[in-house]
Scaffold this active site. Structure first.
Site, short mmCIF file in Angstrom:
data_model
loop_
_atom_site.label_atom_id
_atom_site.label_comp_id
_atom_site.label_asym_id
_atom_site.label_seq_id
_atom_site.Cartn_x
_atom_site.Cartn_y
_atom_site.Cartn_z
N ASP A 14 -50.22 -8.84 42.12
CA ASP A 14 -50.87 -7.74 41.40
C ASP A 14 -52.34 -7.58 41.76
OD1 ASP A 14 -48.44 -7.36 40.09
OD2 ASP A 14 -48.97 -8.77 38.50
N GLY A 41 -44.03 -5.02 41.81
CA GLY A 41 -44.35 -3.74 41.16
C GLY A 41 -45.68 -3.27 41.72
N SER A 417 -62.36 -1.76 46.39
CA SER A 417 -61.70 -0.75 45.57
C SER A 417 -62.45 -0.64 44.24
CB SER A 417 -60.24 -1.15 45.37
OG SER A 417 -59.61 -0.27 44.50
#
Ligand code: GDP
Ligand code: IMO
Ligand code: MG
Length: 431
Positions: A14, A41, A417
């Site tokens: 993640d 995910g 980011s």
């Protein structure tokens, strides 16, 4: 941009790998997944639209990109078909843009049931798996009994293997786990639907990768999970069941060494972990709640709350070495916006003998290690969406410089980011 790159997570998953793969994909032709399954995910946000992918590589939102699932990826038939349906509802077509290896093992209902049964059985010492059946599916691969995609096109092999496997699992469900059994017809139906659905999408992936190499096509290898969840090099037994570290690229896709020029390690500006297992820099209390809320730290697959902690440079250093990481991407820097102080773990103290440990090469017992922190000033202003390094406030720039200095400038932070959207990204150095 060097021609072929690997993007892998350097923590416990993640880290924002999906966002970075999606961001970089426009400069590539192919995106390849090589391990894991729908335990992954990956959340992508483009023009304020959110897409969560579990099995399909994160390049799929760019319509000129072809996505490949290498033989190391375990595939849930309904999982994949539902994901394709979800994409088609968003008007994203996978036509001629998805390729599967015939070596991919299948994750079937009995794997999911076994994963759930085991976790229940382990009670307080459970792994905290995603309950997607990933561990049992990889066990069947290692035991050489599992069904691979190639098996489902030969009725004789399919019926025989499926029957044998169902008998094997049902006997454990009845005798050991004392739970209900699975039905042959139901699982066969899933497989038959799946084989029609994917029949034009199967290719010799190692052969294709060789061809792409000769044609000088540009490929991204997209990792799932993170290096510290690696079956061999992670915090065993609290790990996933595949090789998330660099070796997985080669075994899980059939690519050869020449195909990889550059390895980007994706690192959150802090740390998270979902599920059980050691987490030396774990934060509790209000600060944990802050990071969890601000970073929206809830699992993209299970919705579980993620544990939070400070950035651990000792573990990151080990992961950089282990994976030949050539460049770092620092994500979620904006989540630290409101903090007046930011801690970074720069060493460990061994509480048994008070020795300071600066390097860890093997997976060790973390229970007697206490992190040694360096405290850096926060920037106390929003950096969300900033796209140029020079626009970052100086304490944020210094946070980045501090990490680079820790690694003696051998590995630099080339991408930062500053938000979940594709465009919230700084290219600090064009790789
Ligand atoms: P992955 O599994 O490594 O692809 O990461 P996930 O998608 O599971 O989790 C990362 C989460 O953080 C997702 O919800 C992303 O939308 C979000 N995210 C990614 N990068 C950033 C960032 O720089 N800032 C913020 N605030 N969120 C981010
Ligand atoms: P992405 O690709 C975070 C964790 C589970 C559990 C352990 C074993 O989104 O980064 P498994 O179901 O694989 O047998 O569970 O691994 N885990 C992840 N944690 N992100 C993931 O994927 C994960 N995939 C598995 O929480 O601790
Ligand atoms: Mg994830």
């Amino acid at each position: 941009m060097k021609s072929n790159i690997v993007i892998l997570g350097t923590q416990w998953g993640d880290e924002g790998k999906g966002k970075i793969v999606d961001f970089l994909t426009r400069k590539f032709h192919y995106v390849v997944r090589y391990q894991g399954g729908n335990n992954a995910g990956h959340t992508l946000i483009v023009n304020n639209k959110k897409v969560v992918l579990h099995l399909i590589p994160s390049g799929i939102l760019h319509d000129n990109i072809v996505c490949i699932l290498g033989g190391g990826v375990v595939i849930s038939p309904y999982g994949l078909m539902n994901e394709i349906k979800m994409l088609s509802e968003l008007k994203i077509s996978i036509n001629n843009r998805l390729i599967l290896s015939e070596s991919c093992p299948l994750v079937l209902e009995y794997h999911v049931k076994m994963d759930i049964a085991r976790e229940l059985f382990l009670k307080n010492s459970s792994i905290g798996t995603t309950k997607k059946g990933i561990g049992p599916a990889y066990e069947d691969k290692i035991a050489r009994r599992g069904l691979q995609i190639r098996d489902i096109y030969n009725d004789e092999i399919l019926f025989k293997k499926l029957k044998n496997n169902i008998n094997y699992y049902n006997s454990q469900f009845i005798n050991y786990y004392k739970c209900s059994t699975v039905q042959y017809d139901r699982i066969l139906k899933e497989i038959l639907e799946f084989r029609d659905f994917i029949k034009n999408k199967i290719k010799d992936v190692p052969g294709l990768l060789q061809k792409l190499y000769k044609e000088k096509k540009k490929v991204i290898f997209e990792g799932a999970q993170g290096a510290l969840l690696d079956l061999d090099h992670g915090t065993f037994p609290y790990v996933t069941s595949s090789n998330t570290t660099i070796g997985g690229v080669f075994t899980g896709s059939g690519a050869n060494l020449k195909l990889v020029n550059h390895v980007i390690g994706v690192t959150k500006a802090y740390c998270t972990r979902v599920g059980s297992g050691p987490f030396p820099t774990e934060i509790t209390g209000d600060l944990d709640s802050y990071l969890c809320m601000k970073g929206k730290e809830f699992g993209s697959t299970t919705g579980r709350r993620r544990r939070t902690g400070w950035l651990d440079l000792v573990l990151l250093s080990r992961v950089i070495t282990l994976n030949s990481i050539t460049s770092l991407c620092l994500t979620k820097l904006d989540v630290l916006d409101d903090l007046s102080e930011i801690k970074v773990c720069v060493a460990y103290k061994n509480m048994k003998n008070m020795n300071i440990i600066e390097d860890i090469f093997e997976n060790i017992n973390y229970s007697f290690l206490k992190p040694v922190y360096k405290i850096l000033p926060g920037w106390k202003q929003s950096i969300r969406g900033i796209t140029s390094f020079s626009d970052l406030p100086s304490p944020a720039q210094n946070y980045v410089y501090f990490i680079e200095k820790f690694f003696n400038h051998q590995v630099l932070i080339d991408i930062i980011s500053t938000g979940p959207n594709r465009i919230d990204t700084i290219i600090k150095r064009d790789i």
